[in-house]
Write an enzyme that holds these catalytic residues in place. Structure first.
Site, mmCIF file in Angstrom:
data_model
loop_
_atom_site.group_PDB
_atom_site.id
_atom_site.type_symbol
_atom_site.label_atom_id
_atom_site.label_comp_id
_atom_site.label_asym_id
_atom_site.label_seq_id
_atom_site.Cartn_x
_atom_site.Cartn_y
_atom_site.Cartn_z
ATOM 1 N N GLU A 1 5.788 6.406 -9.455
ATOM 2 C CA GLU A 1 4.387 6.079 -9.157
ATOM 3 C C GLU A 1 3.824 7.054 -8.129
ATOM 4 O O GLU A 1 2.686 7.523 -8.262
ATOM 5 C CB GLU A 1 4.284 4.643 -8.637
ATOM 6 C CG GLU A 1 4.721 3.633 -9.683
ATOM 7 C CD GLU A 1 4.219 2.222 -9.437
ATOM 8 O OE1 GLU A 1 4.201 1.791 -8.266
ATOM 9 O OE2 GLU A 1 3.861 1.550 -10.431
ATOM 10 N N ASN B 1 -6.028 2.407 -12.726
ATOM 11 C CA ASN B 1 -5.013 1.476 -12.216
ATOM 12 C C ASN B 1 -3.630 2.073 -12.461
ATOM 13 O O ASN B 1 -3.454 2.900 -13.370
ATOM 14 C CB ASN B 1 -5.132 0.146 -12.980
ATOM 15 C CG ASN B 1 -4.140 -0.900 -12.496
ATOM 16 O OD1 ASN B 1 -3.899 -1.037 -11.291
ATOM 17 N ND2 ASN B 1 -3.544 -1.642 -13.424
ATOM 18 N N MET C 1 -3.945 -7.101 -6.967
ATOM 19 C CA MET C 1 -3.284 -8.106 -7.804
ATOM 20 C C MET C 1 -4.207 -9.244 -8.266
ATOM 21 O O MET C 1 -3.723 -10.295 -8.660
ATOM 22 C CB MET C 1 -2.054 -8.661 -7.085
ATOM 23 C CG MET C 1 -1.023 -7.588 -6.736
ATOM 24 S SD MET C 1 -0.493 -6.548 -8.142
ATOM 25 C CE MET C 1 0.635 -7.672 -8.955
ATOM 26 N N HIS D 1 0.194 0.596 -13.296
ATOM 27 C CA HIS D 1 0.859 -0.649 -13.691
ATOM 28 C C HIS D 1 2.340 -0.349 -13.949
ATOM 29 O O HIS D 1 2.662 0.607 -14.663
ATOM 30 C CB HIS D 1 0.210 -1.224 -14.953
ATOM 31 C CG HIS D 1 0.890 -2.469 -15.415
ATOM 32 N ND1 HIS D 1 0.687 -3.684 -14.793
ATOM 33 C CD2 HIS D 1 1.802 -2.683 -16.395
ATOM 34 C CE1 HIS D 1 1.443 -4.595 -15.387
ATOM 35 N NE2 HIS D 1 2.120 -4.027 -16.360
ATOM 36 N N GLY E 1 0.791 -1.236 0.000
ATOM 37 C CA GLY E 1 0.000 0.000 0.000
ATOM 38 C C GLY E 1 0.816 1.275 0.000
ATOM 39 O O GLY E 1 0.336 2.315 0.469
#
Ligand code: GAR
Length: 212
Positions: free
Chosen positions: A170, A103, A86, A105, A11
């Site tokens: 990210e 999402n 996942m 990725h 997380g």
């Protein structure tokens, strides 16, 4: 925007989203398929409802899908944010949240959908790797892209060192993309992404600073 964040693991993306304090984002629940996911603890620490739909406790895959659908339908969020979730989601859920599910990725999609993306990029001798935020469609890791973060693969890179640098990206681009959605600037219509009313033909690309 009332949002659900879905996690399966540590997380850290959830944490980056929480830390970014995005305007008009209200995370009403964090949902996990894995009772051990540390992301659930992060939710509790932030005072957010943590819900587990334990994949292992269902005899049939379709029973898990139904339970997950029911859990999300209790909330009816405006937005679903997959942050290291996942499991492949059932088509019903994805279609129900068409244009409202995103999402992140760890590859430069459409390259390297699926697992082990860092090692696969190294093994293929790629010069560039990175991460992509995209809308979710029923096909795995295939929905329209919103923003990417690119890193150069170094000769010394291992999957771990590359993953570490990709993760930095990210934590930058995911909160940024979510803020674009909560402000209403970003929309998906008929599988086309619009940014401020203009068609986004290709994702916005951020580059790693060379001194990272
Ligand atoms: C992230 O690197 C994310 O890109 C990846 O899982 C990691 C979750 O880390 N997602 C996928 O591979 C989805 N196909 P986190 O739990 O620390 O945020």
């Amino acid at each position: 925007m009332r949002s659900v964040v879905m996690v399966s693991g540590s997380g850290t993306n959830l944490q980056a989203i929480l830390d970014a304090q995005i305007a008009d984002l209200e995370i009403v629940a964090v949902v996990s398929d894995n009772p051990e996911a540390y992301g659930l603890q992060r939710a509790i620490d932030a005072g957010i409802t943590a819900i587990t739909v334990d994949y292992q406790s269902f005899a049939k895959r379709s029973d898990f899908d139904d339970a997950l659908y029911a859990a999300i339908e209790q909330i009816k969020p405006d937005l679903i944010v997959l942050a290291g979730f996942m499991r492949i989601l059932a088509g019903d859920l994805v279609n129900r949240y068409d244009g409202r599910m995103i999402n992140i990725h760890p590859s430069l999609l459409p390259a390297y959908p699926g697992l082990n993306t860092h090692q696969r990029a190294i093994d293929a001798g790629e010069q560039w790797h990175g991460t992509t935020v995209h809308f979710v469609i029923p096909k795995l890791d295939a929905g329209p892209s919103i923003v990417q973060y690119q890193v150069a693969i170094r000769p010394s890179d291992t999957a771990e060192s590359l993953a570490d640098r990709v993760r930095i990206g990210e934590y930058l681009i995911y909160p940024q993309a979510i803020a674009m959605l909560t402000s209403g600037q970003l929309k998906l219509e008929n599988n086309v992404v619009y940014n401020n009313g203009q068609e986004l033909a290709a994702p916005e690309v951020l580059h790693e600073q060379e001194n990272n």
